[in-house]
Design a protein around this motif. Structure first.
Motif, short mmCIF file in Angstrom:
data_model
loop_
_atom_site.label_atom_id
_atom_site.label_comp_id
_atom_site.label_asym_id
_atom_site.label_seq_id
_atom_site.Cartn_x
_atom_site.Cartn_y
_atom_site.Cartn_z
N THR A 233 0.81 -1.22 0.00
CA THR A 233 0.00 0.00 0.00
C THR A 233 0.84 1.27 0.00
O THR A 233 0.39 2.32 0.42
N GLY A 234 2.09 1.16 -0.47
CA GLY A 234 2.91 2.36 -0.60
C GLY A 234 3.76 2.64 0.62
O GLY A 234 3.37 2.31 1.75
N PRO A 235 4.90 3.26 0.44
CA PRO A 235 5.76 3.61 1.58
C PRO A 235 5.15 4.78 2.33
O PRO A 235 4.35 5.54 1.78
N ASP A 236 5.52 4.93 3.57
CA ASP A 236 5.06 6.08 4.34
C ASP A 236 5.85 7.33 3.97
O ASP A 236 5.35 8.44 4.11
N GLN B 210 -1.16 12.13 -4.12
CA GLN B 210 -2.06 12.93 -3.27
C GLN B 210 -3.39 12.22 -3.07
O GLN B 210 -3.92 12.17 -1.96
N LYS B 211 -3.93 11.66 -4.15
CA LYS B 211 -5.18 10.89 -4.07
C LYS B 211 -5.09 9.77 -3.05
O LYS B 211 -6.08 9.34 -2.47
N ASN B 212 -3.87 9.26 -2.89
CA ASN B 212 -3.66 8.15 -1.97
C ASN B 212 -3.21 8.60 -0.59
O ASN B 212 -2.67 7.81 0.19
N GLY B 213 -3.40 9.89 -0.32
CA GLY B 213 -3.18 10.37 1.05
C GLY B 213 -1.81 10.91 1.34
O GLY B 213 -1.45 11.09 2.50
N TYR B 214 -1.01 11.18 0.32
CA TYR B 214 0.34 11.69 0.56
C TYR B 214 0.34 13.22 0.55
O TYR B 214 -0.27 13.85 -0.32
N ASP C 288 1.31 12.29 8.52
CA ASP C 288 0.86 11.96 7.16
C ASP C 288 1.94 11.26 6.35
O ASP C 288 3.13 11.52 6.52
N LYS C 289 1.49 10.42 5.43
CA LYS C 289 2.42 9.91 4.43
C LYS C 289 2.97 11.07 3.62
O LYS C 289 2.26 12.05 3.39
N ALA C 290 4.22 10.96 3.20
CA ALA C 290 4.84 12.09 2.51
C ALA C 290 5.59 11.65 1.27
O ALA C 290 6.36 10.68 1.29
N LEU C 291 5.36 12.40 0.19
CA LEU C 291 6.16 12.29 -1.04
C LEU C 291 6.93 13.59 -1.16
O LEU C 291 6.33 14.67 -1.18
N GLY C 292 8.27 13.50 -1.24
CA GLY C 292 9.08 14.69 -1.43
C GLY C 292 9.93 14.52 -2.67
O GLY C 292 10.79 13.65 -2.71
#
Lengths: 657, 657
Positions: free
Chosen positions: B318-321, B351-355, B371-375
């Motif tokens: 379900t994706g990395p945190d 973003q749709k997946n909560g990042y 929150d989960k984060a994408l940087g």
């Protein structure tokens, strides 16, 4: 190891006599007042050392200050929290007499080219054979030029004094790096789908460390000062054996530090063994007993092996129980061409002192374990494993240890020498224990001449020797009482990047096309040294084929001009570069080396004919009592302190001195 | 790390599509019957994997035997001491359908030059997502061509299943060797008389190991298959991410192995963090979730980060945190020039997946730990430490992560990304713990382009990051619950041999005379990177002067043509070689690189424009729970098994599957 032969003895002497360091007046003395041992020195409690003080008066150059060298400097010692005391009183010795000399140096390469040296006048004193007993921090203060001060912070390490090991066996792979071990494993051990089917003995050691080899006044070291660090706990200058380098002309008056062999012998009466595949006066064996700023004083080194240091009051020394290696030219009579100390026949000299003398493997095998033994098996360095075992016709040279110009055909290897040494040391030492240093010297010597194959053969022989030694110690039931260490003294910038299709390389006519023979990444393929060929060696891991079609794409980072064909030299060690004329000031690729290979310009100065040492930390493998002291990353001097602590050599007071 | 850009994407695809290995038909399959996982594979109990079987029928070339590819091969499994069972029955799955394809390869460089490939017809099957639970030895037997057998010996390791650590932080210095650590220490830390006055954080780790990086079918590895070994316990082929390479054309059908991130997430529900200074689809981060034979499938890698593997039944993901790095071009809309998977805007997709999405250091600092984060902080690889901190005008390029062609001026470093990652992972994982991989990617990238200074800057930044991370873990009171590992994935043949007087070098007009600027041994002198200059960095060990007069005489063993002046490139990373024409088949020294330096011919094929990986074992530093598992010398796959054992991931039975 040996410095580039292109430097030569004359230059080396000049360098050391004048301390003419390009860039540095005296590396350990950035100010004009010098204290040896210098700032940051560590000591074993009770270890003998000399103190040298110098005051420099630069006559010209960037530091010239118009002053005469100070004759009235003072020197005092203070333990932290206690009062400062003049050194003569502190050590209860007479005040030494004042000495004077001068030396010159070049401030940089422009000054060297312009032949404009800087002159320095010096006043100096030396306190001989003193010791510090109480653990803790000290300051040693030189006061000169009307109040200038040089403060050296000294530390007497607080070590446990209970002896934890009976024996120490210290293996030194001269110039050996992790990169070389990896390459040796690849040619000596078989893989299936990336899994090694056998292990190097070194790979089985429970504890791994890295030691930092940084020299005291340069970041690249040679084998002399690195051996000094390993054996005394004191870093020093290139070319130095068991001394700090002062600036005087005499190579024998520099301030000494007591070695692990000397302390172990003095304090425990245990047996000492020295084994090397080099000529035995070479730096790594020499540093156990010699004390000179100039490692090329080979005759004096031989004298020190047998009689210790006799020109100054120093520690009592009665010779090692075992001394095995090459270098017969320092032993046999000058009448036969020997170059010996005081023109003596040193075979006779050793025999007079109770040594059995051996000149070949057959004789060595019969050596009595009850007697002291001297084994000298060839003129110069011993034959390489590859020449003794595969290309044996290369042994046909006039190198007999007798000096009779016949061939030294029956040479033992490091394994035979080391196993016999263990037998003798074990028998003779009884309950006192022994210290053995066994050196695979030609890993370094062959890397210097870019002979990667022979270097890796020497490394595999070292590993085979370690394996056999551990088995022998187990047989003698003393493995659990023996600290076994394997390390190196410095590196060479070596690695393997892939494979070379030597058939394809040989079929191309143009250098740029020959480079296509190199396979990297996936096209490196698998090692062919184990998967082809029919050479076999009993119970040992060596290549079954030294000249497969696909060889290793290997080499050094810095080279002289040379020609590379990445193929084993079947006719003996490489000679990569040759001089352009009789002055030997400039070298070019040797037209008779690397047949069919790619001609390459080096990056080293054109006066160099071989490779040089490198910076890299080198590995330490430890097994046995105190093995836990040798994990992680630490300074080269910590090897000395670890061995000394394990042997319980620290002495917190003067009783028994 | 990146393969030589001169190979390029098109060639890389061709290579992998055809499995055209020069010298090898298929490295892991020396016979005509192939089993993946192959002989010698080790497994974690309960780890998912695919099985691929192939039977090869060579049409021409040295192996041609006139046979058609066998359609009736069988495959069985037997645990040692138990009876052999057909695989479909053993795993309780349907018998897979037969597949067919063909591929070509070159037997050697002569065949390549002559354009005479060998053709192989193939029949194949694949069993998907199976697992072995019971520890012990297994044989997997392929029977083909009327009785020929290929037997793979498999081992399910018998590991303790009690979880011993809550968290794992795995630092990877891509391409980092002991030699480079030694060099970085020399420029980043001060010495007095050979004693370092400060330590690298790595030097303080209690346990040191060496890992052998040998690939499954070549002795030199790349970052893809080495990351696969570190994360899955299975060695593989160059360019492979989380799969064994079969010979089919499809880069996504190769047999997969479950990664540590996937298992940890599936079995514990713990949080996973992925941080890299590379573009985030690069091999080292990608290998945690991607499964493809072709590391250049960047779009699919991004998809796998978020959604896991969806084209086959595979482990739940379900994706990395946390996902921090460069490579914005795989995220922003194709309308802005992005090259994205399925032409999506992947910022929106995350973003749709909560990042929470962050584009710069300022925003990152404000990220909520809940929150989960994408940087994603730049197009392509992130700016180097040296350019972010010293030569900052080099940041003025059109690399904004938004895709708007402005400059990415406000990029975080590895330290800022890693510390924020720890905050988020710690907060979000609660009692479940976390797994964080943090990669200093540009040690490798800068070594590839011979930019030693930038590479060492990246290494010092890694060390600074480790130091800060340990302090952060201590602050959070979880240091004792966290296994911290620092290692590398492969080496480059790098070392330092001395110093270069750059003033003298620049003053000479002839290359052979310029070489005299090199000082070796004693003339290496002391590092000037700490003793001069006025750069300061708060509480950190970096050079105070990156361009002293006396620089390091450093380099690689194998190079393209280049010009060396051993001086820092102030205008951005080096570009050592340039193509002679538009075909980019041949490279020569870049006339705009290494101004005033020595022109040198390389040893690599002339089609290479940069350096390559090397063989050397790489170091492992361990601290925390299970640290004792990481001492000594071992295979790269043992890192996976050590981490998995420490996290208690082995599952001896199917309960909960």
């Amino acid at each position: 190891m040996k410095l580039s032969s292109s430097i030569g003895l004359a230059t080396a002497l000049l360098l050391s006599a004048a301390s003419a360091q390009t860039y540095q007046r005296l590396g350990t003395c950035p100010t004009l007042g010098c204290v040896f041992p210098p700032d940051q020195a560590d000591f074993l409690a009770g270890q003998f050392f000399d103190i040298r003080l110098e005051v420099h008066a630069p006559v010209n150059g960037s530091e010239a200050n118009g002053l005469l060298p100070d004759e009235n400097f003072t020197f005092s010692i203070a333990k932290k929290g206690k009062k400062e005391t003049l050194a003569a009183k502190y050590f209860n010795v007479a005040e030494p007499k004042l000495e004077r000399w001068n030396f010159t140096w070049y401030e940089d390469l422009f000054a060297r080219d312009a032949k404009t040296p800087s002159l320095v006048n010096v006043t100096a004193k030396a306190y001989r054979r003193v010791a510090l007993f109480e653990a803790g921090e000290y300051t040693a203060t030189l006061t000169y030029n009307n109040g200038s001060k040089t403060v050296a912070n000294w530390l007497v390490r607080d070590l446990e004094t209970v002896r934890k090991t009976k024996n120490v066996v210290l293996f030194i792979g001269d110039g050996m790096t992790t990169n070389m071990i990896t390459a040796a494993r690849l040619i000596g051990h078989k893989t299936i789908n990336g899994k090694y089917q056998s292990k190097m003995q070194m790979d089985k050691f429970p504890v791994l460390g890295h030691q930092m080899t940084h020299s005291i006044d340069s970041f690249i070291t040679d084998s002399a000062n690195s051996a000094t660090a390993l054996y005394t706990g004191h870093k020093s200058t290139v070319n130095c054996l068991g001394v700090y380098a002062d600036s005087s002309k005499d190579p024998f008056d520099d301030p000494k530090v007591e070695t692990i062999a000397e302390m172990f012998h003095r304090l425990t009466g245990g047996a000492v063994g020295i084994v090397s595949t080099a000529f035995i006066a070479d730096a790594t064996p020499a540093a156990l007993t010699a004390h000179t700023r100039d490692r090329s004083q080979y005759g004096a080194v031989i004298d020190s092996f047998l009689y210790g240091i006799t020109n100054y009051t120093w520690t009592n020394w009665t010779g090692p129980d075992v001394l095995f290696g090459g270098g017969a030219e320092q032993f046999y009579s000058p009448a036969l061409g020997g170059k010996t100390y005081q023109n003596k026949d040193w075979y006779e000299e050793f025999q007079k002192n109770g040594y059995e003398v051996h000149w070949n493997k057959t004789s060595l095998a019969t050596a009595k374990s009850t007697d002291k033994a001297l084994g000298i098996f060839t003129v110069s360095n011993m034959a390489k494993w590859l020449d003794r075992n595969v290309y044996t016709t290369n042994l046909n040279q006039s190198l007999s240890p007798s000096g009779d110009k016949t061939a030294a055909l029956d040479q033992p290897g490091l394994k035979e020498m080391t196993l016999k040494a263990v037998d003798i040391l074990h028998k003779r030492s009884g309950n006192k224990g022994f210290f053995l240093m066994s050196e695979a010297a030609s890993i370094d010597k062959m890397m210097h001449v870019l002979d990667y194959d022979r270097a890796l053969g020497e490394l595999l022989e070292l590993d085979d020797t370690i394996k056999a030694t551990i088995a022998k110690l187990k047989d003698l039931d003393v493995l659990k009482d023996t600290l076994v260490l394997v390390t190196a003294d410095h590196g060479h910038g070596f690695d393997v990047m892939g494979s070379v299709d030597t058939t394809y390389l040989a079929a191309q006519n143009v250098d740029r096309k020959k480079r296509d023979a190199v396979g990297t990444y996936q096209n490196s393929g698998l090692s062919q040294y184990q998967n082809t060929g029919n050479l076999t060696y009993t119970d040992s891991n060596f290549p079954s084929n030294w000249s497969p079609r696909y060889t290793l794409f290997q080499g050094l980072m810095a080279d002289p001009d040379r020609r590379e064909n990445w193929s084993v030299r079947k006719d003996g060690p490489r000679l990569p570069a040759t001089p352009v004329d009789d002055t030997k000031k400039e070298y070019v690729a040797n037209p008779n080396d690397g047949a069919g290979g790619i001609k390459l310009d080096g990056t080293l100065p054109v006066g160099d004919d071989q490779g040089v040492h490198s910076l890299t930390d080198v590995p330490v493998f430890a097994m046995g009592p105190c093995q836990e002291l040798f994990g992680g990353v630490y300074s080269s001097i910590d090897i000395f302190f670890g061995m000394a602590e394990c042997l319980g050599l620290a002495r917190g007071n003067k009783s028994g001195y």
